[in-house]
Write an enzyme that holds these catalytic residues in place. Structure first.
Site, PDB file in Angstrom:
ATOM      1  N   GLU A 135       0.828  -1.206   0.000  1.00  0.00           N
ATOM      2  CA  GLU A 135       0.000   0.000   0.000  1.00  0.00           C
ATOM      3  C   GLU A 135       0.864   1.259   0.000  1.00  0.00           C
ATOM      4  OE1 GLU A 135      -3.006   0.302  -0.642  1.00  0.00           O
ATOM      5  OE2 GLU A 135      -3.647  -1.777  -0.493  1.00  0.00           O
TER       6      GLU A 135
ATOM      7  N   LEU B  41      11.294   4.779  -6.539  1.00  0.00           N
ATOM      8  CA  LEU B  41       9.871   4.940  -6.246  1.00  0.00           C
ATOM      9  C   LEU B  41       9.542   6.368  -5.822  1.00  0.00           C
ATOM     10  CD1 LEU B  41       8.977   1.661  -4.282  1.00  0.00           C
ATOM     11  CD2 LEU B  41       7.998   2.415  -6.442  1.00  0.00           C
TER      12      LEU B  41
ATOM     13  N   TYR C   9      -6.085   6.266   4.766  1.00  0.00           N
ATOM     14  CA  TYR C   9      -6.282   5.267   3.713  1.00  0.00           C
ATOM     15  C   TYR C   9      -5.506   3.990   4.018  1.00  0.00           C
ATOM     16  CZ  TYR C   9      -5.511   2.452  -0.331  1.00  0.00           C
ATOM     17  OH  TYR C   9      -5.400   1.353  -1.151  1.00  0.00           O
TER      18      TYR C   9
ATOM     19  N   ASP D 224      -9.245   6.232  -1.234  1.00  0.00           N
ATOM     20  CA  ASP D 224      -8.134   6.797  -2.001  1.00  0.00           C
ATOM     21  C   ASP D 224      -8.705   7.440  -3.258  1.00  0.00           C
ATOM     22  OD1 ASP D 224      -8.871   4.615  -3.523  1.00  0.00           O
ATOM     23  OD2 ASP D 224      -6.817   3.920  -3.861  1.00  0.00           O
TER      24      ASP D 224
END
Length: 342
Positions: free
Chosen positions: A43, A86, A126, A144
């Protein structure tokens, strides 16, 4: 806003989960099981990153650090290197901190409720809802961007999703709709729906498994949802990147402060300038190297400078091999690529 009766809610759950069972993305590596560690890592990686990009990173991360205890004991440099590319490195640092809390403070016992998961470093509403529902079967909506898009269209919710208070509007509207028996699958089905039939542009709503519940599509106004006010343009900041080599060909780096953008990372020394006329040294690129953060845009001019004084306390020279071992932010990779091309 549309209000569904209980029968409509039950029919929606059935249609959504039947579709998910047939066509959901079960092949995704983080869906192989509901281990909270795998769910949390995936996530955090998936925020601001495409699914197909995350798969490679997730598999590499899990191979190197397969358990929360492995992550907790790992040095930060290794974690950042595994995360390299990332972006949003605060996510990696917070993941590392959260693993230490679970492994060392809680002796491996994960918080299971939405509220308790929120106490972990870097875990927001979230992420807490996703882990709580997927790993611990807690009945809570994971809100989200996909969630906003799907339910703003289904229920014609016209609250501005750019405003923090709107999350509560969606939470209150959808909490009664989440399937109480399969809340994790429900949330993941909404994610899949939001990246397929109900994506941002060119949605295929006509063939959506939940088209009959889509009030915005039915009324011919789907393109007006979700409602989102425009973000302010990022502020432009200009820098010169000092390119200095020592007699052995090693390149000078500077460790950035512990707070602020790119905190604690090594980059070429960056010095703010107001305009290109202030560049001091031999320009190494014809045009600036640009990088956009969420609220700032950097223009960077690499300039060659002769080695003069000894490096400052927060500076040191790195050979090419040493640079390969460093976890470098994306903007630094752009600078190095610009130097190669020049």
């Amino acid at each position: 806003m549309e209000n569904w009766d209980q029968q409509t809610i039950e029919n929606f759950r059935s249609d959504l989960l039947s579709w998910y069972d047939r066509e959901g993305r079960a092949h995704l590596p983080w869906r192989e099981n509901t281990d909270p560690y795998r769910v949390l890592v995936s996530e955090l990686m998936l925020q601001q990153t495409r699914v197909d990009t995350v798969i490679t990173y997730f598999n590499r991360f899990m191979k190197a650090l397969p358990t929360v205890f492995d992550l907790a004991k790992a040095p930060e440099d290794q974690v950042l290197k595994l995360w390299e590319g990332l972006g949003y490195y605060s996510r990696a640092r917070n993941l590392h901190k959260a693993a230490k809390v679970v492994a060392f403070d809680l002796k491996g016992a994960w918080p299971e409720s939405y509220e308790d998961l929120l106490t972990l470093p870097g875990v927001g509403p979230y992420t807490a809802a996703a882990v709580a529902s997927i790993a611990f079967n807690q009945v809570v909506p994971a809100i989200d961007g996909n969630f906003f898009r799907v339910f703003s269209r289904l229920l014609k919710i016209d609250a501005d999703i750019a405003k923090p208070k709107t999350r509560r509007v969606f939470y209150d509207a959808v909490a009664p709709i989440v399937d109480p028996k399969r809340p994790g699958d429900f949330n993941q089905a909404i994610m899949d729906l939001g990246t397929s039939y109900m994506k941002t542009s060119d949605p295929d709503t006509l063939h959506s498994p939940v088209v009959k519940y889509n009030a915005a599509y039915r009324d011919g106004v789907e393109d007006q949802y979700p409602v989102k006010s425009k973000k302010k343009k990022p502020v432009l900041e200009r820098y010169q990147a000092l390119v200095r080599y020592n007699e052995d060909g090693a390149l000078l780096y500077e460790k950035r402060p512990k707070t602020g953008l790119l905190a604690d990372f090594w980059t070429l020394p960056l010095r703010p300038i107001d305009s290109i006329e202030e560049v001091d040294g031999k320009q190494l690129t014809i045009k600036p190297i640009t990088h956009v953060f969420s609220h700032r845009k950097w223009e960077i001019w690499p300039v060659l400078q002769e080695e003069t004084a000894d490096p400052a306390q927060n500076q040191r020279y790195f050979t090419e091999a040493e640079q390969e071992a460093l976890a470098l932010p994306k903007v630094q990779h752009k600078i190095l690529q610009g130097l190669k091309e020049s």
